[in-house]
Design an enzyme around this catalytic site. Structure first.
Site, PDB file in Angstrom:
ATOM      1  N   SER A  40       0.845  -1.192   0.000  1.00 62.04           N
ATOM      2  CA  SER A  40       0.000   0.000   0.000  1.00 62.04           C
ATOM      3  C   SER A  40       0.882   1.244   0.000  1.00 62.04           C
ATOM      4  CB  SER A  40      -0.964  -0.054   1.187  1.00 62.04           C
ATOM      5  OG  SER A  40      -1.999   0.889   1.051  1.00 62.04           O
ATOM      6  N   GLU A  46      -9.497  -5.428  -3.422  1.00 61.87           N
ATOM      7  CA  GLU A  46      -8.772  -4.419  -2.635  1.00 61.87           C
ATOM      8  C   GLU A  46      -9.698  -3.564  -1.764  1.00 61.87           C
ATOM      9  OE1 GLU A  46      -5.482  -4.023  -2.517  1.00 61.87           O
ATOM     10  OE2 GLU A  46      -4.602  -4.667  -4.413  1.00 61.87           O
ATOM     11  N   HIS A  62      -7.523  -5.922   0.507  1.00 62.18           N
ATOM     12  CA  HIS A  62      -6.294  -5.150   0.611  1.00 62.18           C
ATOM     13  C   HIS A  62      -5.461  -5.582   1.821  1.00 62.18           C
ATOM     14  CE1 HIS A  62      -3.870  -1.626  -0.291  1.00 62.18           C
ATOM     15  NE2 HIS A  62      -3.965  -1.192   0.952  1.00 62.18           N
TER      16      HIS A  62
END
Length: 460
Positions: A199, A302, A388
């Protein structure tokens, strides 16, 4: 500072002093030294916004049992310490942690080194999150694992008059210099360093390809988030934060954290690396280093994580989906294309699929494209059925069942530059358990829909 040497502990001499590493499980096969300072900041409130300097030397033996302080933030993450506003200030959070095999044959070659940058929207997170414990990865992969804290929020990424931009990136570069100078003390090879992140941490890895060129040799980027901020947008965000908290140099850390939370609640993501020389001269997608081998991974679902925590928009019908598309500047027909590829899915789920690809999936694939086009050796993977970050505990070997195929791929990539499949191919890893949402289209079916979309630094 510690004095008593426990069973299995060993003292490690570093450039700044001696630290005591302690057994970290795995039958005594791994030792860990936590909370090691890798940089320092000048004293006083203004020092929070300075470039990092060399770590201060210490006398005696520093006890490496405890993680260092968490950088200022409001997040309370499961199993991890929270920021203490009454705790140590300034550069106290600029610490790292090292896990390494306990025994090394005499004359053996140096071990691969993997350095991890945590994510958290450049505003929260720490190296003390339990999923980032490096013991299993060090043991199963035969490597040295380093995790670190860096400045977050306004102190790390806010645009502050008279201060260098992207101070969190400068901290990360300082940690890489520490690794160069000290990895060998733990048995690591400073000439074989892999920088990994997820990320925000993954995008930081990309930015550091320019800022810290030569300090790492391979890169792992899971779900990189984009785009970075233009200087104009960063200035606007800084103005909103300082309108709440007062001038940054005079505002306390707690006031800046609270102000950023207020800005975020209004729908504007407060922090991202900002295109502002000399720290970051341009879009990092245009400055990838083909000399650094690259492994990228995206998750199929995600944005379902963000939705579960109440982030993003509430999109329930076609009109709201169209409004989102206009706000995001999406090409005509993109959302209709997703709806055709997701028959039977709700509009809400179509929105989550599009938003996840907008922020993470397509951006990460553009990163791989750019690296490949520049002549780099590029490997791709996809985590199917997970949201995610769900694959990260598996990569560290900290999920149920211990180290598995993702751990093995990371270890092989860090050691040799090849994770176990051909460059250009896509390796699919499947999540345990049911996916968080309905089936989503594979990237090869959606990429044409994104062709007209650009990832220039964000200006609004």
């Amino acid at each position: 500072m510690g004095d008593d040497m426990g069973a299995g502990a060993r003292d490690v001499r570093l450039a700044s002093g001696t630290v005591r590493a302690w057994p970290a499980g795995h039958g005594g096969g791994v030792v860990a030294a936590r909370g090691i300072p890798y940089a320092s900041l000048p004293d006083g409130p203004a020092g929070r916004f300075a470039a990092p300097g060399a770590p201060h030397a210490w006398e005696g033996v520093r006890d490496g049992r405890e993680f260092g302080p968490v950088a200022p933030q409001s997040a309370e993450l499961p199993g991890a310490p929270v920021w203490d506003p009454e705790g140590p200030a300034g550069g106290a959070a600029l610490t790292l942690n090292v896990w390494a095999p306990a025994a090394r044959p005499s004359g053996a070659a140096g071990l691969p080194v993997l350095v991890w940058l945590h994510g958290g929207a450049y505003a929260f997170g720490s190296s003390a999150q339990p999923e980032f414990d490096g013991a299993a990865l060090a043991a199963s992969g035969g490597m040295v694992v380093v995790t670190l804290n860096y400045r977050l929020g306004h102190e790390g990424f806010g645009l502050v008059a008279g201060a260098p931009p992207n101070r969190g990136l400068l901290d990360q570069a300082a940690a890489l210099r520490w690794v160069r100078d000290n990895a060998a003390a733990f048995g690591g090879d400073p000439g074989n360093v892999t920088l990994a992140g997820q990320s925000a941490g993954a995008t930081a890895v990309v930015c550091l390809m320019t800022l810290a060129r030569g300090l790492f040799h391979r890169a792992i980027a899971h779900s990189a988030v984009g785009p970075v901020f233009s200087r104009g947008l960063a200035a606007r965000v800084a103005g909103l934060v300082e309108a709440e908290a007062g001038p940054a140099a005079a505002a306390g850390s707690a006031a800046l954290v609270a102000a950023a939370d207020t800005v975020a609640a209004g729908g504007l993501r407060p922090y991202n690396p900002v295109v502002h020389g000399p720290v970051l001269d341009g879009d990092p997608l245009a400055a990838v280093d083909p000399g650094v081998d690259l492994l990228v991974c995206t998750a199929s679902h995600e944005f379902w994580l963000m939705d579960a925590f109440g982030q993003g928009r509430r999109v329930r019908d076609g009109a709201e989906l169209d409004a989102f598309a206009r706000w995001a500047g999406l090409p005509d027909g993109l959302t209709d294309g997703y709806r055709e590829l997701m028959p039977g899915a709700s509009v809400a789920d179509v929105y989550l699929a599009v938003h996840g690809d907008l922020l993470f999936g397509e951006y990460t694939r553009r990163l791989a494209d750019a690296h490949e086009a520049a002549g780099g050796r590029t490997y791709r993977a996809r985590y199917a059925g997970g949201w995610h970050g769900a694959e990260v505990p598996y990569a560290f070997g900290n999920a149920p069942g211990g180290p598995g195929e993702i751990t093995a791929a990371w270890a092989a990539f860090a050691a040799t530059g090849n994770p176990g499949w051909d460059a250009g191919a896509v390796r699919e890893w499947r999540a345990d358990g049911p996916p968080p949402g309905p089936p989503v289209p594979a990237p090869e079916r959606t990429r044409a829909l994104w062709e007209a979309f650009g990832y220039a630094p964000a200006s609004r």
